[in-house]
Design an enzyme around this catalytic site. Structure first.
Site, PDB file in Angstrom:
ATOM      1  N   GLU A  84       3.621   0.613  -1.740  1.00  0.00           N
ATOM      2  CA  GLU A  84       2.380  -0.070  -1.369  1.00  0.00           C
ATOM      3  C   GLU A  84       1.164   0.864  -1.382  1.00  0.00           C
ATOM      4  O   GLU A  84       0.168   0.588  -0.705  1.00  0.00           O
ATOM      5  CB  GLU A  84       2.547  -0.742  -0.005  1.00  0.00           C
ATOM      6  CG  GLU A  84       3.570  -1.865  -0.066  1.00  0.00           C
ATOM      7  CD  GLU A  84       3.627  -2.687   1.209  1.00  0.00           C
ATOM      8  OE1 GLU A  84       3.527  -3.908   1.108  1.00  0.00           O
ATOM      9  OE2 GLU A  84       3.778  -2.097   2.298  1.00  0.00           O
ATOM     10  N   HIS A 103      -1.330   1.514   7.287  1.00  0.00           N
ATOM     11  CA  HIS A 103      -0.574   0.290   6.992  1.00  0.00           C
ATOM     12  C   HIS A 103       0.695   0.327   7.820  1.00  0.00           C
ATOM     13  O   HIS A 103       1.537   1.212   7.643  1.00  0.00           O
ATOM     14  CB  HIS A 103      -0.243   0.157   5.506  1.00  0.00           C
ATOM     15  CG  HIS A 103       0.715  -0.967   5.266  1.00  0.00           C
ATOM     16  ND1 HIS A 103       0.399  -2.262   5.600  1.00  0.00           N
ATOM     17  CD2 HIS A 103       1.983  -1.001   4.796  1.00  0.00           C
ATOM     18  CE1 HIS A 103       1.446  -3.042   5.333  1.00  0.00           C
ATOM     19  NE2 HIS A 103       2.418  -2.300   4.848  1.00  0.00           N
TER      20      HIS A 103
HETATM   21 ZN    ZN Z   1       4.251  -2.942   4.252  1.00  0.00          ZN
END
Ligand code: ZN
Length: 241
Positions: A84, A103
């Protein structure tokens, strides 16, 4: 800038450990980053001996280019960038103020969203920074996907709009700020709001925004308290664990 790299690396690793200790991320998933220049960021990466976010070491924080490659001055050395990574890159590219991105997968925030609870200012002086954050809204990106492409990350950024935190439905949150400390503290505030909302509901209560008249007496206590002292506390409680 290179002289600062090691202290920045240590700061990102510390932020990872604090987020995990606060229950904002469990196990292996979740990562923090810090923008270094126009095309590079320090980001929490994974090695074959990785033992999870709670045990992040400065050596897990690698300098990579925005495209995820090691680049000329990069340094992956067997580490892998997160799937990600686009979350970090697109959040940084969307706003020059977004120098740090967290995140995380906080279960309370995910649960509250799935329960249909919107993050609202249900309290005031309990956490003034959190109350203001909630007052101005915490939007939701409604897809539960792994954000592994720039296209998906752009969708998330669009959902985030001009807010510092976005909830990712069935997934987690992305928190962005000018400093790593602020990005983590914002995440802690949103998690606190979600936990309190769930607690009120489980006690049989209903959720209400605080009175409009109360806002003028919920002053910004200033960065020395809201950020610096709060961060010192997070570091101290981590060390005490
Ligand atoms: Zn994630």
């Amino acid at each position: 800038m290179t002289g600062d790299l090691d202290s920045q690396r240590a700061l990102v690793a510390l932020g990872c450990r604090i987020a995990a200790a606060r229950g904002l991320v469990d196990g292996m998933l979740g990562h923090l980053s810090l923008r270094v220049d126009d095309d590079r960021l320090l980001v929490r990466c994974r090695s074959d001996s990785d033992t999870g976010v709670a045990f992040t070491a400065p050596s897990d924080i690698r300098l990579v280019r925005f495209d995820g490659s090691a680049g000329a001055a990069g340094e992956l050395d067997g580490y892998r960038v997160p799937n990600e990574l686009p979350i970090h890159v697109e959040t940084m590219l969307a706003d020059a103020q977004h120098l740090a991105v967290a995140h995380l997968h906080p279960p309370a925030v995910v649960a509250a969203d799935l329960a249909g609870v919107t993050i609202r200012p249900i309290y005031g002086a309990y956490d003034i920074a959190g109350a203001w954050l909630a007052r101005d809204g915490v939007p939701v990106y409604q897809r539960a996907v792994l954000i592994r492409t720039r296209g998906l990350a752009k969708e998330m950024v669009a959902a985030m709009g001009d807010r510092p935190v976005v909830i990712l439905r069935g997934h987690g949150i992305t928190s962005a700020a000018a400093t790593l400390q602020q990005a983590v503290l914002q995440a802690i505030s949103v998690d606190g709001l979600a936990r309190m909302a769930l607690r009120v509901l489980s006690a049989g209560g209903t959720l209400h925004d605080i009175d409009d008249a109360d806002w003028e007496d919920l002053p910004d206590l200033g960065p020395a308290f809201t950020t610096d002292a709060a961060w010192r506390h997070e570091v101290a409680r981590l060390r005490a664990d």
